[in-house]
Design an enzyme around this catalytic site. Sequence first.
Site, mmCIF file in Angstrom:
data_model
loop_
_atom_site.group_PDB
_atom_site.id
_atom_site.type_symbol
_atom_site.label_atom_id
_atom_site.label_comp_id
_atom_site.label_asym_id
_atom_site.label_seq_id
_atom_site.Cartn_x
_atom_site.Cartn_y
_atom_site.Cartn_z
ATOM 1 N N THR A 94 -3.489 3.099 -0.911
ATOM 2 C CA THR A 94 -4.420 2.166 -1.565
ATOM 3 C C THR A 94 -4.394 2.487 -3.049
ATOM 4 O O THR A 94 -4.800 3.578 -3.449
ATOM 5 C CB THR A 94 -5.851 2.355 -1.025
ATOM 6 O OG1 THR A 94 -5.837 2.152 0.378
ATOM 7 C CG2 THR A 94 -6.807 1.368 -1.677
ATOM 8 N N LYS A 169 -6.967 -5.817 0.109
ATOM 9 C CA LYS A 169 -7.619 -4.579 0.572
ATOM 10 C C LYS A 169 -8.903 -4.314 -0.216
ATOM 11 O O LYS A 169 -9.959 -4.036 0.365
ATOM 12 C CB LYS A 169 -6.618 -3.427 0.412
ATOM 13 C CG LYS A 169 -7.186 -2.039 0.437
ATOM 14 C CD LYS A 169 -7.327 -1.491 1.829
ATOM 15 C CE LYS A 169 -8.031 -0.140 1.801
ATOM 16 N NZ LYS A 169 -8.304 0.394 3.091
HETATM 17 P P1 NAD Z 1 -4.475 12.726 1.821
HETATM 18 O O1 NAD Z 1 -4.973 13.310 0.556
HETATM 19 O O2 NAD Z 1 -4.879 13.324 3.124
HETATM 20 O O3 NAD Z 1 -2.855 12.711 1.808
HETATM 21 C C1 NAD Z 1 -2.076 12.463 0.672
HETATM 22 C C2 NAD Z 1 -0.856 13.397 0.739
HETATM 23 O O4 NAD Z 1 0.003 13.112 -0.362
HETATM 24 C C3 NAD Z 1 -1.217 14.888 0.633
HETATM 25 O O5 NAD Z 1 -0.689 15.574 1.773
HETATM 26 C C4 NAD Z 1 -0.548 15.340 -0.666
HETATM 27 O O6 NAD Z 1 -0.043 16.675 -0.620
HETATM 28 C C5 NAD Z 1 0.586 14.331 -0.785
HETATM 29 N N1 NAD Z 1 1.108 14.174 -2.133
HETATM 30 C C6 NAD Z 1 0.431 13.976 -3.287
HETATM 31 N N2 NAD Z 1 1.286 13.844 -4.328
HETATM 32 C C7 NAD Z 1 2.537 13.940 -3.804
HETATM 33 C C8 NAD Z 1 3.845 13.889 -4.351
HETATM 34 N N3 NAD Z 1 4.044 13.705 -5.666
HETATM 35 N N4 NAD Z 1 4.893 14.038 -3.519
HETATM 36 C C9 NAD Z 1 4.721 14.226 -2.187
HETATM 37 N N5 NAD Z 1 3.504 14.313 -1.600
HETATM 38 C C10 NAD Z 1 2.432 14.161 -2.401
HETATM 39 O O7 NAD Z 1 -4.849 11.180 1.772
HETATM 40 P P2 NAD Z 1 -4.958 10.159 3.019
HETATM 41 O O8 NAD Z 1 -6.339 10.197 3.576
HETATM 42 O O9 NAD Z 1 -3.771 10.356 3.895
HETATM 43 O O10 NAD Z 1 -4.834 8.761 2.243
HETATM 44 C C11 NAD Z 1 -3.588 8.281 1.748
HETATM 45 C C12 NAD Z 1 -3.810 6.893 1.192
HETATM 46 O O11 NAD Z 1 -4.315 6.032 2.217
HETATM 47 C C13 NAD Z 1 -4.845 6.838 0.053
HETATM 48 O O12 NAD Z 1 -4.387 5.939 -0.916
HETATM 49 C C14 NAD Z 1 -6.113 6.348 0.740
HETATM 50 O O13 NAD Z 1 -6.991 5.663 -0.133
HETATM 51 C C15 NAD Z 1 -5.537 5.424 1.804
HETATM 52 N N6 NAD Z 1 -6.397 5.217 2.977
HETATM 53 C C16 NAD Z 1 -6.983 6.288 3.596
HETATM 54 C C17 NAD Z 1 -7.799 6.084 4.718
HETATM 55 C C18 NAD Z 1 -8.458 7.252 5.417
HETATM 56 O O14 NAD Z 1 -9.324 7.009 6.284
HETATM 57 N N7 NAD Z 1 -8.098 8.504 5.116
HETATM 58 C C19 NAD Z 1 -7.982 4.791 5.213
HETATM 59 C C20 NAD Z 1 -7.344 3.713 4.595
HETATM 60 C C21 NAD Z 1 -6.532 3.948 3.471
#
Ligand code: NAD
Length: 300
Positions: A94, A169
């Site tokens: 997102t 979204k």
């Molecule tokens: P999260 O923080 O758990 O995971 C993100 C991952 O990205 C982490 O493991 C981090 O180490 C990795 N990362 C960051 N920079 C990086 C890079 N340069 N190279 C490789 N890896 C890298 O976040 P999440 O909860 O999995 O959410 C991910 C996306 O999905 C976000 O944009 C969030 O808004 C969206 N989202 C989340 C949910 C939810 O319920 N968690 C629901 C809908 C949408």
Amino acid sequence: MSKVAFIGLGNMGGGMAANLAKAGHEVRAFDLSQDALDRAAGRGATAAADAAEACAEAEAVITMLPAGKHVADVCRKTVFTAAPKTAILIDCSTIDVETARTLGNEAAFAGFTMVDAPVSGGIAAAEGGTLTFMVGGSAEGFERARPFLEQMGKAVIHAGEPGAGQAAKICNNMLLGATMIATCETFALAQKLGLNLQTFYDISSKASGQSWSMTSYCPVPGVGPETPADRGYEGGFAAALMLKDLKLAKEAAETSGAYTPMGGEAEELYERFVQRGGGTKDFSGIIKMIDDSWVPPERK
Ligand code: NAD
């Protein structure tokens, strides 16, 4: 089956990558966190040494990263140079609409087809393969992304041109944030007026006050279907993530010149809730802040 690069294996990406591997794809995964990478490797993916290694020979590159700056960084520094031009690029994070549009254009300039495909549904839906994807990009990009997205979700909808997935979204989540707050304050008022809250739910969820926040995700414990309210507002959709989406909506409203007073109010209230320590609670937990004197009814 295809070679898929998956970058970002956190709460959401971990389950999504595992579902692609389960479907038979050769998933080459990368995350800056070694723990996340090890977990993905234990669930059918091959751990890559870096993002470039994950992208080499990929037929699809999927990113699931925290915010626009991370996606832009990974795309500009690695994906646009390391992936074969034949790969379809799918960003499921997102992020802000502007960055999504810019990256779509930059990808096209570099010879790629890219779509933005943010998701609705939380960690359980990512694990269970029941996410809803809203996709922005060309019709060709949508058709190429669809087979991969279908293996991680229950619905894949083409929202329009590049950035339209992100626009859909944040519009949806702005409406959700505002209706949740309206539902919470309505229950607080109903209680002060002496209404039985279950009775009020029965009336309002069948009358014109009905909304998803009221009927399917009721913030009052013991009323309506089982929701995070019945689990002390644990699990569900974290208030911090709702705040993130409301900030993106506010930014998009400012950029596009839209007047969104209810969205702005919801953003301010969630900001306050997160500052008071509610960030990890389900977003319906804001009912406790809406009325400090609010006493939830006894669970039946
Ligand atoms: P999260 O923080 O758990 O995971 C993100 C991952 O990205 C982490 O493991 C981090 O180490 C990795 N990362 C960051 N920079 C990086 C890079 N340069 N190279 C490789 N890896 C890298 O976040 P999440 O909860 O999995 O959410 C991910 C996306 O999905 C976000 O944009 C969030 O808004 C969206 N989202 C989340 C949910 C939810 O319920 N968690 C629901 C809908 C949408």
